[in-house]
Write a protein that holds these residues in place. Structure first.
Motif, PDB file in Angstrom:
ATOM      1  N   TRP A 288       0.832  -1.206   0.000  1.00 34.87           N
ATOM      2  CA  TRP A 288       0.000   0.000   0.000  1.00 34.87           C
ATOM      3  C   TRP A 288       0.863   1.250   0.000  1.00 34.87           C
ATOM      4  O   TRP A 288       0.606   2.194  -0.747  1.00 34.87           O
ATOM      5  N   LEU A 289       1.900   1.273   0.839  1.00 30.75           N
ATOM      6  CA  LEU A 289       2.786   2.435   0.928  1.00 30.75           C
ATOM      7  C   LEU A 289       3.518   2.674  -0.393  1.00 30.75           C
ATOM      8  O   LEU A 289       3.659   3.818  -0.835  1.00 30.75           O
ATOM      9  N   ALA A 290       3.941   1.613  -1.059  1.00 31.30           N
ATOM     10  CA  ALA A 290       4.597   1.765  -2.363  1.00 31.30           C
ATOM     11  C   ALA A 290       3.622   2.343  -3.384  1.00 31.30           C
ATOM     12  O   ALA A 290       3.999   3.198  -4.196  1.00 31.30           O
ATOM     13  N   GLY A 291       2.369   1.906  -3.346  1.00 26.34           N
ATOM     14  CA  GLY A 291       1.361   2.454  -4.248  1.00 26.34           C
ATOM     15  C   GLY A 291       1.099   3.926  -3.973  1.00 26.34           C
ATOM     16  O   GLY A 291       0.903   4.718  -4.891  1.00 26.34           O
ATOM     17  N   VAL A 292       1.092   4.304  -2.694  1.00 24.94           N
ATOM     18  CA  VAL A 292       0.878   5.708  -2.327  1.00 24.94           C
ATOM     19  C   VAL A 292       2.053   6.558  -2.788  1.00 24.94           C
ATOM     20  O   VAL A 292       1.866   7.659  -3.312  1.00 24.94           O
ATOM     21  N   ILE A 293       3.274   6.062  -2.604  1.00 24.06           N
ATOM     22  CA  ILE A 293       4.467   6.809  -3.022  1.00 24.06           C
ATOM     23  C   ILE A 293       4.445   7.044  -4.529  1.00 24.06           C
ATOM     24  O   ILE A 293       4.759   8.132  -5.001  1.00 24.06           O
ATOM     25  N   LEU A 294       4.059   6.022  -5.283  1.00 25.54           N
ATOM     26  CA  LEU A 294       4.037   6.147  -6.741  1.00 25.54           C
ATOM     27  C   LEU A 294       2.782   6.834  -7.257  1.00 25.54           C
ATOM     28  O   LEU A 294       2.750   7.287  -8.399  1.00 25.54           O
ATOM     29  N   GLY A 295       1.748   6.891  -6.452  1.00 24.45           N
ATOM     30  CA  GLY A 295       0.489   7.474  -6.901  1.00 24.45           C
ATOM     31  C   GLY A 295      -0.263   6.566  -7.852  1.00 24.45           C
ATOM     32  O   GLY A 295      -1.067   7.020  -8.658  1.00 24.45           O
ATOM     33  N   LYS A 296      -0.009   5.264  -7.764  1.00 26.24           N
ATOM     34  CA  LYS A 296      -0.665   4.288  -8.633  1.00 26.24           C
ATOM     35  C   LYS A 296      -1.374   3.262  -7.756  1.00 26.24           C
ATOM     36  O   LYS A 296      -0.894   2.912  -6.693  1.00 26.24           O
ATOM     37  N   ASP A 297      -2.504   2.785  -8.232  1.00 29.33           N
ATOM     38  CA  ASP A 297      -3.217   1.725  -7.527  1.00 29.33           C
ATOM     39  C   ASP A 297      -2.615   0.381  -7.897  1.00 29.33           C
ATOM     40  O   ASP A 297      -2.278   0.126  -9.053  1.00 29.33           O
ATOM     41  N   VAL A 298      -2.494  -0.471  -6.900  1.00 30.59           N
ATOM     42  CA  VAL A 298      -2.040  -1.828  -7.149  1.00 30.59           C
ATOM     43  C   VAL A 298      -3.252  -2.634  -7.608  1.00 30.59           C
ATOM     44  O   VAL A 298      -4.290  -2.607  -6.950  1.00 30.59           O
TER      45      VAL A 298
ATOM     46  N   GLY B 276      -3.771  -7.555  -3.794  1.00 36.42           N
ATOM     47  CA  GLY B 276      -2.679  -7.062  -4.630  1.00 36.42           C
ATOM     48  C   GLY B 276      -1.610  -6.366  -3.805  1.00 36.42           C
ATOM     49  O   GLY B 276      -0.423  -6.503  -4.083  1.00 36.42           O
ATOM     50  N   ASN B 277      -2.029  -5.606  -2.785  1.00 35.05           N
ATOM     51  CA  ASN B 277      -1.068  -4.957  -1.897  1.00 35.05           C
ATOM     52  C   ASN B 277      -0.222  -5.980  -1.150  1.00 35.05           C
ATOM     53  O   ASN B 277       0.993  -5.828  -1.039  1.00 35.05           O
ATOM     54  N   ILE B 278      -0.862  -7.014  -0.635  1.00 35.00           N
ATOM     55  CA  ILE B 278      -0.134  -8.053   0.096  1.00 35.00           C
ATOM     56  C   ILE B 278       0.853  -8.755  -0.827  1.00 35.00           C
ATOM     57  O   ILE B 278       2.024  -8.950  -0.478  1.00 35.00           O
ATOM     58  N   ILE B 279       0.394  -9.106  -2.012  1.00 38.86           N
ATOM     59  CA  ILE B 279       1.264  -9.792  -2.968  1.00 38.86           C
ATOM     60  C   ILE B 279       2.418  -8.885  -3.387  1.00 38.86           C
ATOM     61  O   ILE B 279       3.568  -9.323  -3.456  1.00 38.86           O
ATOM     62  N   ALA B 280       2.125  -7.613  -3.675  1.00 40.66           N
ATOM     63  CA  ALA B 280       3.185  -6.676  -4.061  1.00 40.66           C
ATOM     64  C   ALA B 280       4.191  -6.495  -2.934  1.00 40.66           C
ATOM     65  O   ALA B 280       5.397  -6.420  -3.178  1.00 40.66           O
ATOM     66  N   GLY B 281       3.722  -6.458  -1.696  1.00 38.56           N
ATOM     67  CA  GLY B 281       4.632  -6.305  -0.562  1.00 38.56           C
ATOM     68  C   GLY B 281       5.517  -7.516  -0.351  1.00 38.56           C
ATOM     69  O   GLY B 281       6.718  -7.391  -0.113  1.00 38.56           O
ATOM     70  N   ILE B 282       4.942  -8.709  -0.470  1.00 37.98           N
ATOM     71  CA  ILE B 282       5.720  -9.922  -0.237  1.00 37.98           C
ATOM     72  C   ILE B 282       6.675 -10.189  -1.395  1.00 37.98           C
ATOM     73  O   ILE B 282       7.857 -10.489  -1.186  1.00 37.98           O
ATOM     74  N   ILE B 283       6.198 -10.067  -2.634  1.00 35.46           N
ATOM     75  CA  ILE B 283       7.093 -10.261  -3.787  1.00 35.46           C
ATOM     76  C   ILE B 283       8.127  -9.139  -3.832  1.00 35.46           C
ATOM     77  O   ILE B 283       9.287  -9.367  -4.142  1.00 35.46           O
TER      78      ILE B 283
ATOM     79  N   ILE C 188       8.185  -0.942  -4.915  1.00 36.02           N
ATOM     80  CA  ILE C 188       8.108   0.173  -5.856  1.00 36.02           C
ATOM     81  C   ILE C 188       8.521  -0.290  -7.253  1.00 36.02           C
ATOM     82  O   ILE C 188       7.858   0.015  -8.245  1.00 36.02           O
ATOM     83  N   ILE C 189       9.602  -1.062  -7.321  1.00 36.51           N
ATOM     84  CA  ILE C 189      10.056  -1.596  -8.612  1.00 36.51           C
ATOM     85  C   ILE C 189       8.978  -2.491  -9.214  1.00 36.51           C
ATOM     86  O   ILE C 189       8.656  -2.389 -10.402  1.00 36.51           O
ATOM     87  N   LEU C 190       8.396  -3.367  -8.401  1.00 33.63           N
ATOM     88  CA  LEU C 190       7.371  -4.285  -8.890  1.00 33.63           C
ATOM     89  C   LEU C 190       6.146  -3.536  -9.401  1.00 33.63           C
ATOM     90  O   LEU C 190       5.619  -3.852 -10.473  1.00 33.63           O
ATOM     91  N   ILE C 191       5.697  -2.528  -8.675  1.00 32.64           N
ATOM     92  CA  ILE C 191       4.519  -1.765  -9.100  1.00 32.64           C
ATOM     93  C   ILE C 191       4.806  -0.991 -10.379  1.00 32.64           C
ATOM     94  O   ILE C 191       3.952  -0.896 -11.262  1.00 32.64           O
ATOM     95  N   LEU C 192       6.004  -0.437 -10.515  1.00 28.75           N
ATOM     96  CA  LEU C 192       6.368   0.256 -11.757  1.00 28.75           C
ATOM     97  C   LEU C 192       6.339  -0.705 -12.946  1.00 28.75           C
ATOM     98  O   LEU C 192       5.796  -0.379 -14.006  1.00 28.75           O
ATOM     99  N   VAL C 193       6.930  -1.880 -12.769  1.00 24.83           N
ATOM    100  CA  VAL C 193       6.954  -2.866 -13.850  1.00 24.83           C
ATOM    101  C   VAL C 193       5.538  -3.309 -14.200  1.00 24.83           C
ATOM    102  O   VAL C 193       5.167  -3.391 -15.377  1.00 24.83           O
ATOM    103  N   LEU C 194       4.710  -3.585 -13.175  1.00 29.03           N
ATOM    104  CA  LEU C 194       3.323  -3.980 -13.432  1.00 29.03           C
ATOM    105  C   LEU C 194       2.532  -2.892 -14.148  1.00 29.03           C
ATOM    106  O   LEU C 194       1.750  -3.183 -15.048  1.00 29.03           O
ATOM    107  N   SER C 195       2.744  -1.641 -13.763  1.00 32.05           N
ATOM    108  CA  SER C 195       2.001  -0.562 -14.409  1.00 32.05           C
ATOM    109  C   SER C 195       2.415  -0.404 -15.869  1.00 32.05           C
ATOM    110  O   SER C 195       1.573  -0.146 -16.721  1.00 32.05           O
TER     111      SER C 195
END
Length: 83
Positions: free
Chosen positions: A15-25, A31-38, A67-74
């Motif tokens: 969730w915090l990574a999504g907030v920093i990037l301004g993108k929804d996971v 999705g937040n849990i998976i993004a955090g663990i991966i 943050i890297i994972l969310i950027l790649v997914l987006s």
């Protein structure tokens, strides 16, 4: 109890990574849990275990990895939607 704590910390980091990037996971809370663990696995392999550890997850590498994972997914989702 450790597994539940890991899920909670993973969700907060995702969730915090999504907030920093301004993108929804994608996938909401799951999705937040998976993004955090991966992301913690990605960050741990890139940076090692530095910083504080909560629930078996090193916070700083996990946040950077998420943050890297969310950027790649987006980028991937944006490319798929354009087709």
């Amino acid at each position: 109890m450790g597994f539940i704590l890991m899920l909670i910390v993973g969700g907060l980091i995702g969730w915090l990574a999504g907030v920093i990037l301004g993108k929804d996971v994608p996938g909401g809370i799951i999705g937040n849990i998976i993004a955090g663990i991966i992301g913690s696995a990605i960050g741990g392999s890139l940076l090692g275990d530095m910083g504080p550890v909560i629930g078996g997850i090193a916070i700083i590498p996990a946040l950077i990895g998420s943050i890297i994972l969310i950027l790649v997914l987006s980028f991937i989702l944006k490319a798929i939607r354009k087709k």
